[in-house]
Design a protein around this motif. Sequence first.
Motif, short mmCIF file in Angstrom:
data_model
loop_
_atom_site.label_atom_id
_atom_site.label_comp_id
_atom_site.label_asym_id
_atom_site.label_seq_id
_atom_site.Cartn_x
_atom_site.Cartn_y
_atom_site.Cartn_z
N THR A 157 -11.57 -5.02 -1.58
CA THR A 157 -10.15 -5.34 -1.43
C THR A 157 -9.63 -4.89 -0.07
OG1 THR A 157 -9.47 -3.26 -2.45
CG2 THR A 157 -9.68 -5.15 -3.90
N VAL A 158 -8.61 -5.62 0.41
CA VAL A 158 -7.90 -5.24 1.64
C VAL A 158 -6.40 -5.31 1.36
CG1 VAL A 158 -7.51 -5.71 4.08
CG2 VAL A 158 -9.77 -6.17 3.07
N PRO A 159 -5.79 -4.21 0.93
CA PRO A 159 -4.34 -4.18 0.77
C PRO A 159 -3.65 -3.91 2.11
CG PRO A 159 -5.36 -2.22 -0.19
CD PRO A 159 -6.44 -3.01 0.45
N ILE A 160 -2.78 -4.83 2.52
CA ILE A 160 -2.07 -4.70 3.79
C ILE A 160 -0.63 -4.30 3.49
CG2 ILE A 160 -1.40 -5.87 5.93
CD1 ILE A 160 -3.58 -7.96 5.31
N GLN A 161 -0.22 -3.13 3.95
CA GLN A 161 1.14 -2.63 3.72
C GLN A 161 1.55 -2.81 2.25
OE1 GLN A 161 2.80 -5.25 6.72
NE2 GLN A 161 2.89 -3.60 8.23
N PRO A 162 0.72 -2.30 1.32
CA PRO A 162 0.90 -2.62 -0.10
C PRO A 162 2.09 -1.91 -0.75
CG PRO A 162 -0.82 -1.00 0.14
CD PRO A 162 -0.43 -1.43 1.55
N GLY A 163 2.71 -2.60 -1.72
CA GLY A 163 3.71 -1.97 -2.57
C GLY A 163 3.06 -0.90 -3.43
N GLY A 180 1.31 -0.05 8.89
CA GLY A 180 1.88 -0.36 10.20
C GLY A 180 2.65 0.83 10.75
N GLY A 181 2.41 1.14 12.01
CA GLY A 181 3.06 2.30 12.60
C GLY A 181 4.56 2.17 12.71
N ARG A 182 5.08 0.94 12.73
CA ARG A 182 6.53 0.72 12.81
C ARG A 182 7.08 0.06 11.55
NH1 ARG A 182 7.59 -2.84 17.65
NH2 ARG A 182 9.75 -2.38 17.10
N ALA A 188 3.77 4.39 6.28
CA ALA A 188 2.35 4.71 6.35
C ALA A 188 1.97 5.79 5.34
CB ALA A 188 1.99 5.15 7.76
N ALA A 189 2.84 6.74 5.12
CA ALA A 189 2.53 7.83 4.19
C ALA A 189 2.25 7.30 2.78
CB ALA A 189 3.68 8.83 4.15
N LEU A 190 2.93 6.24 2.40
CA LEU A 190 2.70 5.65 1.08
C LEU A 190 1.30 5.05 0.99
CD1 LEU A 190 3.72 4.66 -1.70
CD2 LEU A 190 4.62 2.64 -0.54
N VAL A 191 0.87 4.39 2.05
CA VAL A 191 -0.45 3.76 2.06
C VAL A 191 -1.53 4.84 2.12
CG1 VAL A 191 -1.90 2.01 3.16
CG2 VAL A 191 0.59 1.79 3.24
N VAL A 192 -1.30 5.89 2.88
CA VAL A 192 -2.26 7.00 2.92
C VAL A 192 -2.45 7.60 1.52
CG1 VAL A 192 -2.64 9.36 3.74
CG2 VAL A 192 -1.88 7.60 5.34
N ALA A 193 -1.34 7.76 0.80
CA ALA A 193 -1.43 8.31 -0.56
C ALA A 193 -2.28 7.42 -1.46
CB ALA A 193 -0.03 8.48 -1.14
N MET A 194 -2.16 6.11 -1.30
CA MET A 194 -2.97 5.19 -2.11
C MET A 194 -4.43 5.28 -1.71
SD MET A 194 -0.27 2.01 -2.16
CE MET A 194 -0.90 1.15 -3.59
N TRP A 195 -4.69 5.40 -0.42
CA TRP A 195 -6.07 5.59 0.05
C TRP A 195 -6.67 6.87 -0.53
CZ3 TRP A 195 -7.54 9.72 3.31
CH2 TRP A 195 -8.87 9.69 3.73
N LYS A 196 -5.91 7.93 -0.55
CA LYS A 196 -6.41 9.21 -1.06
C LYS A 196 -6.80 9.14 -2.53
CE LYS A 196 -4.04 12.39 2.11
NZ LYS A 196 -3.00 13.46 2.22
N GLN A 197 -6.16 8.26 -3.28
CA GLN A 197 -6.47 8.14 -4.70
C GLN A 197 -7.79 7.42 -4.96
OE1 GLN A 197 -3.12 6.19 -6.51
NE2 GLN A 197 -1.68 7.83 -5.99
N ALA A 198 -8.26 6.67 -3.98
CA ALA A 198 -9.46 5.84 -4.18
C ALA A 198 -10.74 6.62 -3.87
CB ALA A 198 -9.37 4.59 -3.31
N GLU A 210 1.64 -0.47 16.49
CA GLU A 210 2.93 -1.10 16.81
C GLU A 210 3.40 -2.10 15.75
OE1 GLU A 210 4.88 -0.23 19.32
OE2 GLU A 210 3.41 1.31 19.85
N ALA A 211 2.76 -2.14 14.60
CA ALA A 211 3.05 -3.18 13.62
C ALA A 211 4.28 -2.88 12.78
CB ALA A 211 1.86 -3.39 12.70
N THR A 212 5.15 -3.87 12.65
CA THR A 212 6.25 -3.81 11.69
C THR A 212 5.77 -4.43 10.38
OG1 THR A 212 7.15 -6.00 12.20
CG2 THR A 212 7.85 -4.16 13.62
N HIS A 213 6.67 -4.50 9.41
CA HIS A 213 6.27 -5.05 8.11
C HIS A 213 6.01 -6.55 8.16
CE1 HIS A 213 5.66 -4.53 3.84
NE2 HIS A 213 6.42 -5.58 3.59
N LEU A 214 6.49 -7.24 9.18
CA LEU A 214 6.30 -8.69 9.27
C LEU A 214 5.05 -9.07 10.07
CD1 LEU A 214 9.94 -9.96 9.81
CD2 LEU A 214 8.68 -9.64 7.69
#
Length: 268
Positions: A157-163, A180-182, A188-198, A210-214
């Motif tokens: 799987t590749v979750p990009i900026q996942p809910g 995304g850094g922007r 980013a902290a939310l995505v890191v937390a999901m990574w840590k669970q895996a 430099e990525a925004t949500h779009l």
Amino acid sequence: MKRLPALLLAAIMSLGMVTAPASAGQPAGIDQQWALPGTSAVKVKVLAAHTLYYPAVLTGRRPVVLWGNGTGVVPGVYSGLLRHLASHGFIVAAANTPFSGTGLEMRAGIDLLARFDGDAGSEFHRHVDLQQIGAAGHSQGGMGAINAGLDERIDTTVPIQPGPLAASGKLKGPALFLSGGRDTIVPAALVVAMWKQATQVPAVYGSLREATHLEPSGDGGGYRGVVTAWFAYRLTGNTAAAAEFTGPACGLCVDAAWTDVRRNSPAG
């Protein structure tokens, strides 16, 4: 299912109001190879529940990528990215739903392609590799990709900026978590937390500086190359693609466009 916090839900839904790609992702580093178009011409087939993007000439069995959209939008918002994956030889089944968070609509793409593969009258007959299936998505679709990845038929799987409403601790196969850094909608902290669970699967994390949500809309921006490389690595065994994620000087690790790249113990 729990409800998203009101502000986060409203922000994610705003994705449906703006469809132009962001400009943060310029070809550099890992993108020098994988962000370039593949060698296959691309066909698109719009069906009732899915839009298929695939090589115009199907030879052998081609690996599958399931796609989930952000809240309120449809596959056409990401058409450049999905066409790009098809140009690299993947059959992409994008769910035609603006609400893909459960992963159920995405997983239905497997059943659709399995029927086509077994249909002697279909152009997909004996050309779908049902043993090599990935799932990817953006925002709510990134959450859906994780939820789809609880199915043992999905290899990676590749979750990009996942809910946030996804059980990454139950994934069945390797995962690449991208933030995304922007991005002020899915921090980013939310995505890191999901990574840590895996912890049960090989899992890699990286933040596009430099990525925004779009950023993923349109042609995938700065995510286009890394997503393509990951699927080439995990679904086709491409050794050049593997080098982008493995070893002490992996391509993603040394690419200046990316920051805070992490790999858990199973990922090496």
